[in-house]
Design a protein around this motif. Sequence first.
Motif, PDB file in Angstrom:
ATOM      1  N   ASP A   1       0.858  -1.177   0.000  1.00 29.78           N
ATOM      2  CA  ASP A   1       0.000   0.000   0.000  1.00 29.78           C
ATOM      3  C   ASP A   1       0.902   1.237   0.000  1.00 29.78           C
ATOM      4  N   ARG A   2       0.917   1.953  -1.131  1.00 32.75           N
ATOM      5  CA  ARG A   2       1.802   3.108  -1.258  1.00 32.75           C
ATOM      6  C   ARG A   2       1.504   4.165  -0.199  1.00 32.75           C
ATOM      7  N   ASN A   3       0.235   4.407   0.079  1.00 35.75           N
ATOM      8  CA  ASN A   3      -0.124   5.384   1.098  1.00 35.75           C
ATOM      9  C   ASN A   3       0.387   4.951   2.467  1.00 35.75           C
ATOM     10  N   ALA A   4       0.238   3.652   2.787  1.00 35.51           N
ATOM     11  CA  ALA A   4       0.730   3.140   4.065  1.00 35.51           C
ATOM     12  C   ALA A   4       2.243   3.291   4.169  1.00 35.51           C
ATOM     13  N   VAL A   5       2.945   2.982   3.084  1.00 39.09           N
ATOM     14  CA  VAL A   5       4.408   3.105   3.080  1.00 39.09           C
ATOM     15  C   VAL A   5       4.828   4.546   3.348  1.00 39.09           C
ATOM     16  N   ASN A   6       4.176   5.496   2.702  1.00 38.06           N
ATOM     17  CA  ASN A   6       4.525   6.910   2.895  1.00 38.06           C
ATOM     18  C   ASN A   6       4.273   7.366   4.330  1.00 38.06           C
ATOM     19  N   LEU A   7       3.142   6.948   4.898  1.00 40.06           N
ATOM     20  CA  LEU A   7       2.821   7.330   6.273  1.00 40.06           C
ATOM     21  C   LEU A   7       3.799   6.714   7.262  1.00 40.06           C
ATOM     22  N   LEU A   8       4.159   5.458   7.038  1.00 41.89           N
ATOM     23  CA  LEU A   8       5.099   4.783   7.932  1.00 41.89           C
ATOM     24  C   LEU A   8       6.502   5.371   7.798  1.00 41.89           C
ATOM     25  N   ALA A   9       6.897   5.716   6.580  1.00 45.57           N
ATOM     26  CA  ALA A   9       8.238   6.265   6.355  1.00 45.57           C
ATOM     27  C   ALA A   9       8.438   7.568   7.114  1.00 45.57           C
ATOM     28  N   GLN A  10       7.358   8.336   7.284  1.00 47.23           N
ATOM     29  CA  GLN A  10       7.454   9.596   8.015  1.00 47.23           C
ATOM     30  C   GLN A  10       7.772   9.388   9.489  1.00 47.23           C
ATOM     31  N   LYS A  11       7.494   8.206   9.995  1.00 53.34           N
ATOM     32  CA  LYS A  11       7.714   7.918  11.417  1.00 53.34           C
ATOM     33  C   LYS A  11       9.060   7.233  11.671  1.00 53.34           C
ATOM     34  N   ILE A  12       9.849   7.018  10.637  1.00 52.86           N
ATOM     35  CA  ILE A  12      11.112   6.285  10.751  1.00 52.86           C
ATOM     36  C   ILE A  12      12.280   7.257  10.844  1.00 52.86           C
TER      37      ILE A  12
END
Length: 239
Positions: free
Chosen positions: A116-127
Amino acid sequence: MLADDIETLVKESERIYLRKDKPIIPGQDFFRRHFLYPISMISRGFDFAKKEFLIFSILYYLGILFVAIFVQNIPMQYSAESRVTISSSMIYFAMFAPVFVALFLPPSTFSSSRIDRNAVNLLAQKIDADYIDSLEKILAIHQERVDKRIVLIKRLYALGWAVFIYFIKQIDAPLELQVVPSEKNMFYLAIFGMVIMFGFFCVHAYSKSAETIISNIKVAIIEKGSYNKRLQPTAERGG
């Protein structure tokens, strides 16, 4: 601690994948993860497993229909023993051929992760990009635990399958001892297929969901690391 960071990422990945809003009251997150998420994990996983489910269903019930017609029309010139052999062989073929097809589909039909591209982007912001390598190692430990849980569930399912077959044999005469299977036995065979089908695809759906939740985090970590590396040369030239 980095372990806490990974746990937070896993929870966030679960929430995004299962399409849940952020908890707003105390205890809501605990209740959802322990009582609602298990059902959601299976229902969302069916989105990935529906192709195999459809193939299995069509093949199984076409097989049952074919056997029901075929065994009623075995030529009478065959001996009773030959008719029993033919009948039982067809029944077992109808039972296990769809299972074989569903289990051994080629990799192109199931290996692609539904990232899920949206999920990946949201998670990447927290890394935190400074701890990419460490986060990957800790995530590997979580992945191992998930894999062990899936293996355990599959073993319990296999045990349940064996127990179910045992009780079916106790309820009525074995199918292979009858020249022409009775309508009652054909009904049991259809029910057997429904139970096996439902159990197998619940396990399959859960494993797909668990795999996707972890895969989204893996891709997010890779994306964050790649983005960070692209920024470094720019920062060096600017310096």
